[in-house]
Scaffold this motif. Structure first.
Motif, PDB file in Angstrom:
ATOM      1  N   LYS A  96       0.820  -1.206   0.000  1.00  0.00           N
ATOM      2  CA  LYS A  96       0.000   0.000   0.000  1.00  0.00           C
ATOM      3  C   LYS A  96       0.859   1.264   0.000  1.00  0.00           C
ATOM      4  O   LYS A  96       0.385   2.342  -0.355  1.00  0.00           O
ATOM      5  N   TYR A  97       2.125   1.110   0.384  1.00  0.00           N
ATOM      6  CA  TYR A  97       3.035   2.249   0.415  1.00  0.00           C
ATOM      7  C   TYR A  97       3.939   2.309  -0.815  1.00  0.00           C
ATOM      8  O   TYR A  97       4.307   3.388  -1.259  1.00  0.00           O
ATOM      9  N   VAL A  98       4.294   1.143  -1.356  1.00  0.00           N
ATOM     10  CA  VAL A  98       5.247   1.142  -2.474  1.00  0.00           C
ATOM     11  C   VAL A  98       4.667   0.547  -3.757  1.00  0.00           C
ATOM     12  O   VAL A  98       5.324   0.562  -4.791  1.00  0.00           O
ATOM     13  N   ASP A 441       3.971   7.979   6.100  1.00  0.00           N
ATOM     14  CA  ASP A 441       3.835   8.390   4.703  1.00  0.00           C
ATOM     15  C   ASP A 441       4.552   7.391   3.793  1.00  0.00           C
ATOM     16  O   ASP A 441       4.980   6.318   4.241  1.00  0.00           O
ATOM     17  N   GLU A 442       4.696   7.735   2.531  1.00  0.00           N
ATOM     18  CA  GLU A 442       5.306   6.803   1.576  1.00  0.00           C
ATOM     19  C   GLU A 442       6.775   6.529   1.850  1.00  0.00           C
ATOM     20  O   GLU A 442       7.345   5.558   1.346  1.00  0.00           O
ATOM     21  N   LYS A 443       7.391   7.360   2.677  1.00  0.00           N
ATOM     22  CA  LYS A 443       8.781   7.144   3.081  1.00  0.00           C
ATOM     23  C   LYS A 443       8.877   6.439   4.433  1.00  0.00           C
ATOM     24  O   LYS A 443       9.974   6.293   4.988  1.00  0.00           O
ATOM     25  N   ASN A 477      14.842   4.525   1.474  1.00  0.00           N
ATOM     26  CA  ASN A 477      14.086   5.762   1.693  1.00  0.00           C
ATOM     27  C   ASN A 477      14.884   6.820   2.425  1.00  0.00           C
ATOM     28  O   ASN A 477      14.746   8.031   2.173  1.00  0.00           O
TER      29      ASN A 477
END
Length: 484
Positions: A96-98, A441-443, A477
């Motif tokens: 879901k993040y990457v 977050d995405e990081k 990241n």
């Protein structure tokens, strides 16, 4: 030991280990500190192998704490994926993040690292596609979903060796590792992470003096505490206003039955993951951590809570298969404390077993009675956890959860004949603690600048492979400024 670092990683489970490994590959590992409350991997020994019962090691259980974390000392299975899959069905929420495509790449990359350090080259669950399809079709008729993916089985004892090699590799590449040390608190100023406050795991030193508190500083801190640290992570979120949302707690039993009943599942898939929503509550019920010819085990968490788990060795074999049957619990208003709820269930079961795991025959539960020692001694399914105390788990596991489990077993019996045999054994409690899910977050950065969360403890992943892969991505990241 110096006080200032580029990165501090809290915990030395697979997430931290693989993050440190990837930092080395990227040339970012000049000034990295890993902190672990448990012991080095070579010092992690469970006395139950000799004593036959859990001795509740002090100050921490060697099964749940130490280099490589709790999961590596259960059965050591790496869950992969099928090339045709358009989603990631096992292992949590990393995708879901990457994204799904990138998650598959991460799994491939991480799998190669495991192979490099000695993982078995054989993949389970890839040879019998037609037979698996028939089982899936049969399960579908009963409203149960079968998820089958390739499995790389390390084996409990082989995982020990593999992580020992990884530990040595990190040391040889100048990663600083601090063992038997707890992170007491985070140092946060103006919504930025500044470092951590630590103390020795032993509250007092051998001479009776108070344990010394130390401070270590870094602009980047990664919380990778695993399920063992879920309670600590929840406390940190509350204390420092780290944004999180209500999570899930999985409550259930460890189910033990003869290998011959599970013969086709074991042969065709090694581990079949079955998911159902049984009548009347329609809660999610799933099988997890299947161990062909394995052994039921116990492990101790905070405040001496004893939980049940399962091991599967490469060389040592039993004649039983064990697996978890877990019910997912989501709480909202006015109660949203999943960890506390699970702990209370475990505490009550521990009281019934005088601090030990409780075991009960399925037939006795159906008859509305407890299991007695003399009945267990005559049972056709011989328990592999000798320290388990015969009793009545229904005194502590709630009606809704117990109903879900029993109904699921009945439905599974239509797919796997003998799954509901009255001599099969239920051990309790099996509980999977996850922190309230940390919002990232995405990081993977939390609401605190420079503070990150990966792995199982914060709710991102579930299992060895995904926790390891999240560590790899975390290393990619993170940005190191003024690296020398």
């Amino acid at each position: 030991m110096k006080e200032n670092y580029d990165i501090i990683l809290i915990g030395m489970g697979p997430g931290s280990i693989f993050c440190a490994y990837e930092l080395i590959q990227l040339g970012k590992a000049h000034n990295v500190l890993l902190i672990e409350q448990g012991k080095r991997v070579e010092d992690r020994v469970c006395p139950i192998e000799k004593t036959g019962k859990c001795t509740k090691c002090k100050p921490l259980c060697n099964i749940t704490s130490g280099f490589s974390g709790a999961g590596a000392f259960s059965d050591g299975k790496l869950s992969l994926y099928n090339p045709e899959d358009d989603d990631i069905y096992v292992g949590g929420n990393l995708h879901k993040y990457v994204g799904v495509k990138e998650t598959k790449k991460l799994i491939d990359y991480t799998d190669k690292i495991y192979l490099k350090f000695g993982a078995d080259k054989k993949l389970e669950g890839v040879e019998f596609k037609d037979e698996v399809a028939q089982i899936r079709k049969k399960a579908h008729k009963e409203g149960i979903t079968l998820i089958d993916i390739p499995i790389r089985h390390l084996g409990t004892e082989k995982a020990h060796e593999l992580y020992g090699k990884l530990e040595k590799y990190l040391e040889e590449n100048n990663i600083t590792m601090l063992f038997e040390t707890q992170v007491k608190d985070l140092i946060i100023e103006d919504n930025h992470i500044k470092g951590v406050i630590t103390k020795p795991t032993n509250e007092k030193l051998t001479n009776g003096t108070e344990a010394q508190v130390q401070e270590f500083y870094a602009p980047n801190v990664v919380m990778a505490v695993g399920r063992k640290g879920a309670n600590w992570l929840s406390d940190m979120c509350k204390k420092h206003n780290i944004v999180s949302k209500s999570g899930v707690v999985d409550i259930g039993v460890r189910y033990e039955l003869p290998d011959n009943v599970m013969e086709n599942i074991n042969k065709y898939m090694y581990e079949g993951k079955f998911i159902g929503y049984p009548y009347p509550f329609k809660d999610k019920v799933r099988t997890f951590c299947q161990n062909p010819s394995g052994f039921v085990s116990s492990e101790v968490y905070d405040n001496n809570l004893t939980l049940v788990n399962g091991h599967s060795y490469k060389d040592k074999k039993s004649t039983n298969t064990n697996l978890a049957i877990l019910v997912s619990h989501n709480f909202t208003h006015p109660f949203n404390k999943p960890i506390e709820y699970g702990r209370n269930v475990a505490k009550n079961l521990n009281e019934l077993g005088q601090g030990n795991v409780v075991v009960q025959r399925l037939g006795d539960i159906n008859r509305g009675k407890r299991t007695w020692r003399e009945e267990l001694d005559k049972n056709s399914v011989v328990p592999t956890l000798k320290s388990a105390v015969p009793g009545d788990i229904t005194f502590a596991i709630g009606y809704r959860t117990m109903t879900d489990i029993l109904q699921f077993i009945k439905e599974m019996d239509k797919i796997v004949e003998g799954f509901a045999n009255p001599d099969n054994l239920l051990y309790g409690p099996e509980i999977k603690f996850y922190s309230n899910e940390v919002v990232i977050d995405e990081k993977f950065e939390t609401s605190i600048k420079g503070l990150y969360s990966i792995g199982d403890g914060g709710g991102m992943t579930r299992g060895l492979m995904m926790a390891s892969a999240s560590g790899v991505q975390m290393a990619r990241n993170i940005e190191i400024k003024n690296n020398k």
